[in-house]
Design a protein around this motif. Structure first.
Motif, short mmCIF file in Angstrom:
data_model
loop_
_atom_site.label_atom_id
_atom_site.label_comp_id
_atom_site.label_asym_id
_atom_site.label_seq_id
_atom_site.Cartn_x
_atom_site.Cartn_y
_atom_site.Cartn_z
N ASN A 22 -80.81 51.39 11.50
CA ASN A 22 -79.66 52.46 11.04
C ASN A 22 -78.76 50.54 12.00
O ASN A 22 -77.25 50.16 11.47
CB ASN A 22 -78.65 53.30 11.21
CG ASN A 22 -79.37 54.68 10.85
OD1 ASN A 22 -78.78 54.02 8.88
ND2 ASN A 22 -80.25 55.01 10.36
N ALA A 23 -79.21 50.79 12.89
CA ALA A 23 -78.50 49.51 14.12
C ALA A 23 -78.31 47.81 12.90
O ALA A 23 -77.40 47.39 13.23
CB ALA A 23 -78.66 49.95 15.40
N VAL A 24 -79.86 47.33 12.31
CA VAL A 24 -79.51 46.75 11.82
C VAL A 24 -78.78 46.54 10.66
O VAL A 24 -77.27 45.64 10.57
CB VAL A 24 -80.75 47.09 11.12
CG1 VAL A 24 -81.10 45.10 10.25
CG2 VAL A 24 -81.99 46.53 12.56
N LYS A 25 -78.16 48.02 9.95
CA LYS A 25 -77.30 48.35 8.66
C LYS A 25 -75.89 47.37 9.71
O LYS A 25 -75.08 46.84 8.99
CB LYS A 25 -77.50 49.27 8.06
CG LYS A 25 -76.28 49.56 7.14
CD LYS A 25 -76.32 51.05 6.57
CE LYS A 25 -75.49 52.06 7.82
NZ LYS A 25 -75.85 52.90 7.52
N LEU A 26 -76.09 48.01 10.75
CA LEU A 26 -74.20 48.33 11.15
C LEU A 26 -73.74 46.75 11.47
O LEU A 26 -72.34 46.15 11.47
CB LEU A 26 -74.38 48.68 12.12
CG LEU A 26 -74.24 50.23 12.04
CD1 LEU A 26 -74.40 51.41 12.84
CD2 LEU A 26 -73.17 50.61 10.69
N LYS A 27 -75.22 45.85 11.90
CA LYS A 27 -74.73 44.17 12.47
C LYS A 27 -74.37 43.59 11.53
O LYS A 27 -73.64 42.82 11.07
CB LYS A 27 -75.97 44.30 13.53
CG LYS A 27 -76.14 43.20 14.13
CD LYS A 27 -75.31 43.35 15.45
CE LYS A 27 -74.52 41.97 15.73
NZ LYS A 27 -73.89 41.63 16.80
N ARG A 28 -74.81 43.68 10.11
CA ARG A 28 -74.41 42.95 9.09
C ARG A 28 -73.53 43.56 8.50
O ARG A 28 -73.13 42.80 8.29
CB ARG A 28 -75.60 43.56 7.60
CG ARG A 28 -77.18 42.64 8.53
CD ARG A 28 -76.87 41.68 8.55
NE ARG A 28 -78.06 40.23 9.62
CZ ARG A 28 -78.33 39.53 10.29
NH1 ARG A 28 -77.31 39.87 10.22
NH2 ARG A 28 -79.13 39.15 10.29
N MET A 29 -72.87 45.20 8.09
CA MET A 29 -72.14 44.98 7.61
C MET A 29 -70.62 45.16 8.79
O MET A 29 -69.76 43.88 8.16
CB MET A 29 -72.08 47.01 7.95
CG MET A 29 -72.38 47.34 6.47
SD MET A 29 -72.83 48.74 6.76
CE MET A 29 -71.08 49.58 6.77
N LEU A 30 -70.95 45.39 10.29
CA LEU A 30 -69.49 44.62 11.40
C LEU A 30 -70.49 43.38 12.36
O LEU A 30 -68.70 42.92 12.57
CB LEU A 30 -69.72 46.00 12.36
CG LEU A 30 -69.40 47.18 11.28
CD1 LEU A 30 -69.54 48.33 12.40
CD2 LEU A 30 -68.12 47.62 10.56
N GLY A 31 -70.95 42.71 12.44
CA GLY A 31 -71.04 41.70 12.62
C GLY A 31 -70.35 41.40 14.16
O GLY A 31 -71.23 42.20 14.69
N ALA A 32 -69.45 40.91 14.90
CA ALA A 32 -69.25 40.89 16.38
C ALA A 32 -68.85 42.15 16.35
O ALA A 32 -68.67 42.72 17.65
CB ALA A 32 -68.25 39.77 16.68
N GLU A 33 -68.01 42.81 15.61
CA GLU A 33 -67.31 43.66 16.04
C GLU A 33 -68.56 44.98 16.36
O GLU A 33 -68.12 46.17 17.25
CB GLU A 33 -66.72 44.82 15.19
CG GLU A 33 -66.12 45.95 15.17
CD GLU A 33 -65.48 46.22 13.45
OE1 GLU A 33 -65.34 47.79 14.19
OE2 GLU A 33 -65.13 46.29 13.52
N PHE A 34 -69.70 44.71 16.16
CA PHE A 34 -70.58 46.06 16.48
C PHE A 34 -71.39 45.17 17.47
O PHE A 34 -72.79 44.09 17.35
CB PHE A 34 -72.03 46.33 15.10
CG PHE A 34 -72.65 47.06 15.71
CD1 PHE A 34 -72.71 48.47 15.52
CD2 PHE A 34 -74.35 46.97 15.58
CE1 PHE A 34 -73.34 49.34 16.07
CE2 PHE A 34 -74.74 48.02 16.01
CZ PHE A 34 -74.89 49.13 16.09
N LYS A 35 -71.27 46.01 18.50
CA LYS A 35 -72.05 45.17 20.49
C LYS A 35 -73.49 45.64 20.35
O LYS A 35 -74.07 45.72 21.52
CB LYS A 35 -71.01 45.38 20.90
CG LYS A 35 -69.83 44.33 20.52
CD LYS A 35 -68.34 44.40 22.04
CE LYS A 35 -67.46 43.14 21.58
NZ LYS A 35 -67.00 43.52 20.07
N PHE A 36 -73.79 46.68 19.90
CA PHE A 36 -74.96 47.72 20.37
C PHE A 36 -76.52 46.62 19.88
O PHE A 36 -76.50 45.48 19.33
CB PHE A 36 -74.73 48.51 19.31
CG PHE A 36 -76.57 49.55 19.53
CD1 PHE A 36 -76.58 50.25 21.01
CD2 PHE A 36 -77.81 49.41 18.93
CE1 PHE A 36 -77.84 50.41 21.07
CE2 PHE A 36 -78.98 49.81 19.13
CZ PHE A 36 -78.55 50.48 20.49
#
Length: 403
Positions: free
Chosen positions: A216-230
């Motif tokens: 799910n972190a992989v999904k969020l990184k692709r969706m949100l880009g630089a906004e997702f900093k985890f």
């Protein structure tokens, strides 16, 4: 001078005469669990089980810091609620290493999804058509996965997760959030994540990317880009494991115990903390003093899951004490014996202590190891100053090194 056959025979006879007697007694139904283990488990896997119990007791009697490792589908089977959570609540387990899958599947029950017994021979093509996910003889609706993904995706988007962190930090934050959700929903049986948060037990996951929480972190990184900093800090994660082992040995009892349920990455990820200290960082340590494992794998195929303590000792993972009198490999399915041994252990009112709360002292532990590493800074630099032109070490050089 070599021993003669007669002297060897005499030593063997003396050793045999002092060995423990097999002492079977009629079972009446009135025995305590410890009494039953002492007299009805004299041989074969039964003896392995009894010896494992004795080492579990010894872990507590010497006040060892106990590192539990958990692999396989143990939370779907409920082993965390029947055994591991009670052991944590009694202060017995100091740190936990597991797979991401065990933490992910634990969340199904929290949000209202049941895990049911199924027939493993009913046909997987039919199960797939019915959208039933199977883990051998357990099953759950596919919606359980989808709802659990939504849960973790929502949590991972929260502000406190938008930074680089270790897996103990990550799971501590998840546990804090899950605990609040459990309270809101009135959940009666807490999850492993929330229990470890409550008792400040660090949860390490050595292959965090091999599990659905991280998917799910992989999904969020692709969706949100630089906004997702985890992000997971794997360098600090490995260092923290060694740091907390080093801290435990110098601030609590000097003894370390490892209880291995299954094998896999969690086993080695925990054990490798000792050679990291001794061989890589130059900080002297002896390895784990007590080594208990429950695993179905044979020990003769070179697999790390079934690596016995003696082999681990050659790597610096366990101590001489563990090899000689502090190790037992129980060749069995964890779910078949560990609930019984947990019952036997907890039936003794003395088998409890104040929790170590290692997450509360983690930064102190890291600083403590940093100070030791800094003392050895110059000698450590020499270990990385090597050229391909240098001669390969020969037997004579090795003997000099050993001496």
């Amino acid at each position: 001078m070599a021993k003669t056959p007669s002297s060897s025979k005499k030593n063997l006879r003396a050793h045999y005469s002092g060995a423990r007697k097999a002492d079977p007694r009629p079972i009446t139904g009135k025995e305590s669990p410890a009494e039953l283990l002492a007299h009805a488990f004299s041989a074969y896997v039964g003896r392995q089980e009894r010896t494992a119990f004795e080492l579990m007791r010894r872990s507590m009697e010497v006040d060892a810091s106990i590192f539990l490792t958990l692999s396989g589908a143990m939370t779907p089977a409920g082993l965390h609620q029947s055994c591991i959570i009670p052991l944590i609540e009694k202060g017995i387990i100091s740190a936990l290493t597991t797979t991401g899958a065990n933490l992910y599947h634990d969340a199904h029950r929290i949000i209202g999804h049941a895990i049911r017994e199924v027939n493993p021979n009913a046909g997987d093509l039919q199960y797939r058509l019915a959208r039933i996910i199977r883990i051998y003889d357990l099953g759950f609706w596919e919606e359980a996965l989808l709802d659990t993904d939504r849960l973790f995706s929502a949590l991972l988007r929260r502000p406190e997760f938008q930074r680089k962190m270790t897996t103990p930090e990550f799971h501590y934050l998840l546990g804090k959030n899950i605990a609040a959700i459990e309270k809101q929903l009135g959940v009666k049986q807490p999850s492993l994540l929330s229990t470890c948060y409550k008792h400040a037990v660090p949860i390490f996951v050595g292959a965090v990317q091999d599990g659905s929480i991280f998917l799910n972190a992989v999904k969020l990184k692709r969706m949100l880009g630089a906004e997702f900093k985890f992000e997971i800090d794997i360098n600090d994660d490995v260092y923290w494991m060694s740091a907390i082992q080093h801290y435990c040995r110098h601030h609590f009892s000097k003894k370390l115990a490892i209880w291995i349920l299954g094998g896999g990455v969690p086993k080695n990820y925990t054990l490798q903390g000792e050679p990291l200290l001794d061989q890589i960082l130059g900080v002297p340590t002896d390895g784990f003093d007590i080594d208990v494992q429950f695993c179905v794998d044979p020990v003769d195929n070179g697999a790390l899951s079934s690596c016995p303590a003696g082999e681990g000792h050659t790597w610096g993972k366990v101590s001489i004490e563990a090899v000689e009198a502090g190790s037992m490999y129980v060749h069995t399915d964890v779910t078949a014996v560990f609930p019984w041994l947990t019952h036997a252990l907890l039936s003794d009112s003395k088998m409890k202590r104040k929790p170590r709360r290692l997450m509360d002292v983690m930064q102190e532990a890291v600083a403590f190891l940093d100070a030791d590493v800094k003392k050895r800074h110059k000698s450590l630099l020499k270990t990385i100053d090597w050229s391909p032109d240098e001669p390969k070490p020969d037997a004579e050089a090795h003997e000099t090194y050993v001496r």
